[in-house]
Every structure is written in structure tokens, then in C-alpha cells.
Enzyme design. Structure first.
Site: not given
Length: 284
Positions: A31-32, A36, A149, A151, A177, A185, A187-188
């Protein structure tokens, strides 16, 4: 860009680079998005060959519905990865990572796995993270691995695992980002409706208000957290946690006196769980 699905094929592709160049690695669950791709671009600038993995790791989901809802589009992900300079896309199946009879786990202990995400998702979440990351590091044997960062707790846990197990991989942390409105940003984000997406922007706004408060001299942790909490409550955002912890130990911070502190938040909007954080530096 080459796509491989087995460990022997991956190792054969990377064999020419062993001792002759550096291997950069970007582990993902697919889910880039631009976050990423920034990791991949950082690896491209520093390393001779760039490997990206796409593996939706079932062991770090404590909710089967969340695992089932995780977006998957390998074809699109492959196009994006190639555009960012990835040389090898490693997309193993579950049986390749966890073959029949697999019983090993990698577990850390202490506040870095017990606080925040560990407290709300269970320590099994980070056991899933450390187990799969250690396996991926063993498969790829990267010189450098790139993490975002956003996570922050996961990054801290991976750093501890690498140090404890003497894994010869440098962990490179890339700033979060963000969208133009400041939202991190993820994927969710694509699971949010337009209305929910607009509300979600207040999560990063809350962190920014706390950052301003610290820059203006507020050092009491409770006061700093309250500044952020008010922004979230004013916008009816359901907060799972909003805590200020030491950025290294993840122990609670009462007063910002020295060293960086991490203000981390997890919130749920429209059934979608979102996380974000900011590192706060008290004034000298």
C-alpha cells in the site's frame, strides 16, 4: 526492477553485491505512498542496490478484521517502487516467511514495548514486529535499513533488537512525510471519507500546537499534553492515547528539562486507527 518471492532467489540476486557494494533495505507492508517512496529514494542515494519488501505480516495484527482490511495492490506498488529506484522487490508469501513448523519468536522487554502501542495493542504486536524484521534482515542481510519517524516506537524497538542481537545493519530514520495540511502519510488514510480525512488533519495540528507551547517555554508535561488534547477534543476526535514519554526509554515524562521527549498519539476516526508523533526539545 526484478520481483522475487523466495529467499534463495533473493540471495542469488544480491550475491554480486556482497563485499562489492552496499545493500539498502526498505521493509514495507505494501500500500505504498510517498512516505515509503522517500525511504526508497534515501536508500537509492546512499546504497549500491536497493531492496524493498512487501509483506503484510499477520503476526503484528491483533484484530483479524484490521488484517483483512489492509489494502493490497502489488501491481501498483511495483510501479511505484520502480519509479523510486528500487532494484529488487521482495514479495514473499506467508509460507515463505513462516513455513510449516515455524516456532521461533524474538521478544523484547521493558517500556519500549510495553508503553503506548504495546499497552493498547498488546506486547504481542511488537513481538510480531521484531520476529518478522529479524527474519527479513536475515533474508536480505542489508547494510542499511530505512524506517520512517512516524512509527517512532517501532523504530526504537528495532534499534534495540539490532543492538541486542548484534545485527550488523545500520538503522536510518527518515523524517515523517506529510500531506500539505500536515497529516502524516499512511496507507490507512485512503480508508477515510473526505469528511473524516478533513477531521484527521487536526491530529497533526494538535501536535504542532504542543510543539509551539514547548517552544514558548512550557515544560510541564501535563500542560503540554493538555494543549494537544484540547485541539483533539474540540474536533471530536476519539483519542486512544496521547502521552509524553522520553524518546529513548519511553518512560513517562513529567517535566521537560533535558533531552528530547516524544509526544505520541493514537486516534480513531471513522473506525480507522491513526498514529502520529512529534519530538519535542525544551528550550535551553
Amino acid at each position: 526492477m526484478k520481483i522475487v518471492r523466495t529467499v534463495p532467489d533473493l540471495r542469488e540476486l544480491l550475491r554480486p553485491y556482497r563485499g562489492e557494494g552496499s545493500v539498502g533495505f526498505v521493509p514495507t507492508m505494501g500500500a505504498l505512498h510517498e512516505g515509503h517512496l522517500e525511504l526508497a529514494r534515501r536508500a537509492r542515494a546512499a546504497d549500491d542496490v536497493v531492496v524493498m519488501s512487501i509483506f503484510v505480516n499477520p503476526t503484528q495484527f491483533n484484530d483479524p478484521a484490521d488484517l483483512a482490511a489492509y489494502p493490497r495492490d502489488e501491481h501498483k506498488d511495483a510501479e511505484l517502487a520502480a519509479s523510486a529506484g528500487v532494484d529488487v522487490l521482495f514479495a514473499p508469501g506467508v509460507a515463505e516467511v513462516y513455513p510449516p513448523g515455524f516456532t521461533a519468536t524474538v521478544s523484547l522487554h521493558g517500556p519500549i514495548v510495553e508503553a503506548l502501542e504495546g499497552a493498547h495493542r498488546g506486547v504481542g504486536h511488537f513481538q510480531g514486529v521484531t520476529t518478522v524484521v529479524s527474519k527479513l534482515f536475515g533474508m536480505v542481510s542489508p547494510d542499511r535499513a530505512y524506517f520512517g519517524q512516524k512509527d517512532a516506537q517501532q523504530v526504537r524497538v528495532v534499534r534495540a533488537m539490532v543492538a541486542d542481537l548484534n545485527i550488523p545493519t545500520e538503522i536510518v530514520v527518515v523524517p515523517t512525510v506529510r500531506e500539505p495540511d500536515g497529516m502524516a502519510m499512511s496507507s490507512r488514510n485512503r480508508r477515510l471519507s473526505p469528511f473524516e480525512r478533513a477531521r484527521a488533519a487536526h491530529i497533526s495540528a494538535a501536535l504542532w500546537e504542543a510543539e509551539v507551547a514547548v517552544a514558548n517555554g512550557i515544560v510541564d508535561a501535563g500542560a503540554v499534553v493538555q494543549v494537544a488534547r484540547k485541539v483533539l477534543s474540540d474536533n471530536a476526535i476519539d483519542v486512544e492515547y496521547l502521552e509524553l514519554v522520553d524518546a529513548d526509554t519511553f518512560l513517562p515524562v513529567r517535566v521537560l528539562v533535558a533531552g528530547p521527549a516524544l509526544l505520541a498519539v493514537a486516534a480513531v476516526i471513522g473506525g480507522v486507527r491513526l498514529i502520529d508523533n512529534v519530538v519535542l526539545h525544551p528550550r535551553a
